[in-house]
Design a protein around this motif. Sequence first.
Motif, mmCIF file in Angstrom:
data_model
loop_
_atom_site.group_PDB
_atom_site.id
_atom_site.type_symbol
_atom_site.label_atom_id
_atom_site.label_comp_id
_atom_site.label_asym_id
_atom_site.label_seq_id
_atom_site.Cartn_x
_atom_site.Cartn_y
_atom_site.Cartn_z
ATOM 1 N N ASN B 67 0.739 -1.236 -0.017
ATOM 2 C CA ASN B 67 0.087 0.044 -0.099
ATOM 3 C C ASN B 67 0.848 1.253 0.065
ATOM 4 O OD1 ASN B 67 -2.469 -1.424 0.023
ATOM 5 N ND2 ASN B 67 -2.616 -1.531 2.170
ATOM 6 N N GLN B 149 -0.573 7.406 4.191
ATOM 7 C CA GLN B 149 -2.359 7.101 3.953
ATOM 8 C C GLN B 149 -3.050 8.387 3.794
ATOM 9 O OE1 GLN B 149 -0.767 5.183 6.915
ATOM 10 N NE2 GLN B 149 -2.061 3.321 6.920
ATOM 11 N N ALA B 152 -3.113 8.970 0.081
ATOM 12 C CA ALA B 152 -4.033 8.217 -0.657
ATOM 13 C C ALA B 152 -5.091 8.766 -1.411
ATOM 14 C CB ALA B 152 -4.333 6.938 0.097
ATOM 15 N N ASP B 153 -5.450 8.780 -2.698
ATOM 16 C CA ASP B 153 -6.628 9.162 -3.005
ATOM 17 C C ASP B 153 -7.934 8.471 -2.633
ATOM 18 O OD1 ASP B 153 -4.668 9.381 -6.030
ATOM 19 O OD2 ASP B 153 -5.287 11.103 -4.532
ATOM 20 N N SER B 154 -8.723 8.988 -2.397
ATOM 21 C CA SER B 154 -10.128 8.282 -2.073
ATOM 22 C C SER B 154 -10.727 7.584 -3.299
ATOM 23 C CB SER B 154 -11.151 9.320 -1.246
ATOM 24 O OG SER B 154 -11.908 9.981 -2.236
ATOM 25 N N ARG B 155 -11.237 6.673 -2.971
ATOM 26 C CA ARG B 155 -11.947 5.687 -4.238
ATOM 27 C C ARG B 155 -12.913 6.475 -4.538
ATOM 28 N NH1 ARG B 155 -10.291 0.147 -4.561
ATOM 29 N NH2 ARG B 155 -10.424 0.535 -6.886
ATOM 30 N N LEU B 156 -13.679 7.323 -3.913
ATOM 31 C CA LEU B 156 -14.739 8.068 -4.507
ATOM 32 C C LEU B 156 -14.274 8.970 -5.602
ATOM 33 C CD1 LEU B 156 -17.753 8.180 -4.183
ATOM 34 C CD2 LEU B 156 -17.590 9.681 -2.338
ATOM 35 N N LYS B 157 -13.312 9.776 -4.996
ATOM 36 C CA LYS B 157 -12.537 11.005 -5.876
ATOM 37 C C LYS B 157 -12.195 10.307 -7.173
ATOM 38 C CE LYS B 157 -8.851 13.088 -4.401
ATOM 39 N NZ LYS B 157 -7.773 14.034 -3.856
ATOM 40 N N ASN B 160 -15.114 9.154 -9.312
ATOM 41 C CA ASN B 160 -15.729 10.423 -9.884
ATOM 42 C C ASN B 160 -15.032 10.989 -11.108
ATOM 43 O OD1 ASN B 160 -17.443 12.772 -9.951
ATOM 44 N ND2 ASN B 160 -15.719 14.008 -8.999
ATOM 45 N N LYS B 272 -4.807 6.918 -11.774
ATOM 46 C CA LYS B 272 -4.073 8.169 -11.023
ATOM 47 C C LYS B 272 -4.265 8.949 -12.556
ATOM 48 C CE LYS B 272 -1.513 10.281 -8.266
ATOM 49 N NZ LYS B 272 -2.162 10.900 -7.141
#
Lengths: 393, 402
Positions: B67, B149, B152-157, B160, B272
């Motif tokens: 990760n 952490q 890290a990009d949020s999954r939602l972002k 979207n 990304k």
Amino acid sequence: DTSLAEVNSLSPSMPISPSSMINQYKFEDEPQLRDLFITVDDPESHITAIETFITYRVVTKTSRGEFDSSEYEVRRRYQDFLWLKSKLEEAHPTLIIPPLPEKFIMKGMVERFSDEFIETRRKALHKFLNRIADHPTLTFNDDFKIFLTAQAWELSSHKKQGPGLLSRMGQTVRAVASSVRGGVKNRPEMFTEMNNYMETFSQKIIVLDKIAHRIYKEEREYFNEMKEYGPIHTLWSASEEDIADSLKGVASCIDKCCRATEKRMAGLSEHLLPILHEYVLYSEILMGVLKRRDQIQSEFESKVDILANKKTEKDPFAEEIGKLEDKVECANNALKVDWDRWKQNMKCDMRSMFTNMAESNLRYYEECLATWESFLASQTVDPHVEEDSEDRP
Amino acid sequence: MEDCLIKKMEITVSEAEKRTGRNAMNMQETYTAYLIETRAVESQGEGQCAPVDSLWRRYSEFELLRNYLTVTYPHIVVPPLPEKRADFVWHKLSADNMDPDFVERRRIGLENFLLRVASHPVLCLDKMFYSFLTQEGGWKEMVNETGFQLKADSRLKALNATFRVKNPDKRFTELKHYSDELQSVISHLLRVRARVADRLYGVYKVHGNYGRVFSEWSAIEKEMGDGLQSAGHHMDVYAASIDDILEEEEHYADQLKEYLFYAEALRAVCRKHELMQYELEMAAQDLTSKKQQCEELATGTVRTFSLKGMTSKLFGQETPEQREAKIRILEEQIQEGEQQLKSKNLEGRDFVKSAWADIERFKEQKNHDLKEALISYAVMQISMCKKGIQVWTNAKECFSKM
């Protein structure tokens, strides 16, 4: 060709080619002395108001003098074969009459008139008649001759004659009487051994039959999965460039192995399964033959007992007992000879059947090996890559 | 490759051990720990062997490492870990994580992961990776302290961005399609392979039944007995041979699985890019709208409908001073925005360049590895066929002697 025409001046229509016929049949005894050739083919459906049934064409070619013609073509239905079998059993109670295919298949997979069922039955009927033809005694049986040569209406009328139903009932009565008596008392050692042998043989052959069916089923499941396996590699190759050829190569190998599996399955179903099944039926027949021999002997023994109890009036019985004694001796001899013959044939049949099975598997693996080796050769043109693949554990 | 860690250090995951301990909720748990052994590679000196260092790590620590790497190097296709739970099993294989065969295959997979990272030109230089291999205590805390952490990009972002991005680099779009196809086709292949293995197992094992029956039958036969008995023995050999054959095939399946998981790593890089591109587009859009606002305020014309414009019409105009203030603020923001846009653009281009370089490297590795895997599959099939030929030749000889 002219020589053939000379030999067969009676039947110019169908040229006999002994070599072609030799290839068709499996010989049991001396092939050179064969003078009766039988084929069962061409199943046809007949629909009447009452029933639907199948007839098979039975073609006989012979050089025997007792046959009026050298060639016969008749149509027979399963019932007719049943009739023949019962007549033979009647005439020769302690001979080993070959098995008929069953009336119904209990397994439920095969419909009564499906092509598969009819073909399996046809092959078994063909085998049945040829086994009779090869039998040194049965081949000269009159009912057998009539079966092969009579037209449909002739056969019907012949069937109606003779003991028939009554004699079958008589057989049953004798069997019951024998068991009421408590069976045979002084069975010769040889026949006890046969009985013991048959009990074990029977068990083993049934298990073998089951194993063979199981293998067939597993191979078919394997084949079904393999059919899907190859095309996935082709699908994958569509999204690749560098490895597309390797993927297509693997797909092609898998497809070829798939076809090889199909051939292996066909080998099983054509050679292994029918023969094993025939011997399962044979083991029932043999147990029956041994019982009938016992009955003949027990009939004789009971008459001897009756005689022993009667102090007077021995003479009228003496003749009857003499006849029964002869009957027992004939039955025993006939069975002994036929048993030895059956065992010899069984050994040959088993040997060739299993050898066939091994060869079928060999061919399968050899074909697959060739396929993969040729793929490997096409991939390892680059010597660097070849080194790597050799290093792989 | 000169600088790659793998040239300087031998790395193995040599053992696996069952451990019990207490987890975060103070409940007892059983887990497997893996022994990582490292040794410096001596460039000279024949008999000299550097000492072996070793430490134990569990799977969750490997996950933490990965990760960290994916967040810290978003332009790199980070090697995947072996599966967490046994998937694509056929009936004989256990789906149990504690099963020794599964643990063994996972050990090999973890070693493979470490070797991949150690041979990657960029990843092998990472300090956290080096400490993972060499520093037993306090490694977890150290990694968490980097605060990765948060980066890290949020999954939602990310999701979207994927839907809304307008002009992603076409190559990344194609790569995303490719990784979807790769994932789909390899999963399908692995599923069918597992079924094929199952069926093949069945075919071989049923033949074992012949052995027993032949043996029992041979007892009542005088002439056929020997042939039957020895043929039965070969049937047993045949039935037993499938176990090794299928075990070897599992390694092939693992090789394919690695690339199944690599597809996800590829997608992560594409995501990304999409995110960066989307943020760039948003920033450009924002800048454009601010410039527009500024212009409107300056010239007093309302070119487009805006609620603000309406309310100001309804509730009266603002004073010239207020307007001036607004314009000044906007001009500042515009300047900032232009700087940001420039740097985002640069970032984006750098990302595309370095990501694409790693993707090319990955493609070469993938093509090489997969081709080798297919060749090894062929080698396995050949070995299986040769064994089959051996057994059936022997059996045939026994049958012919019946």
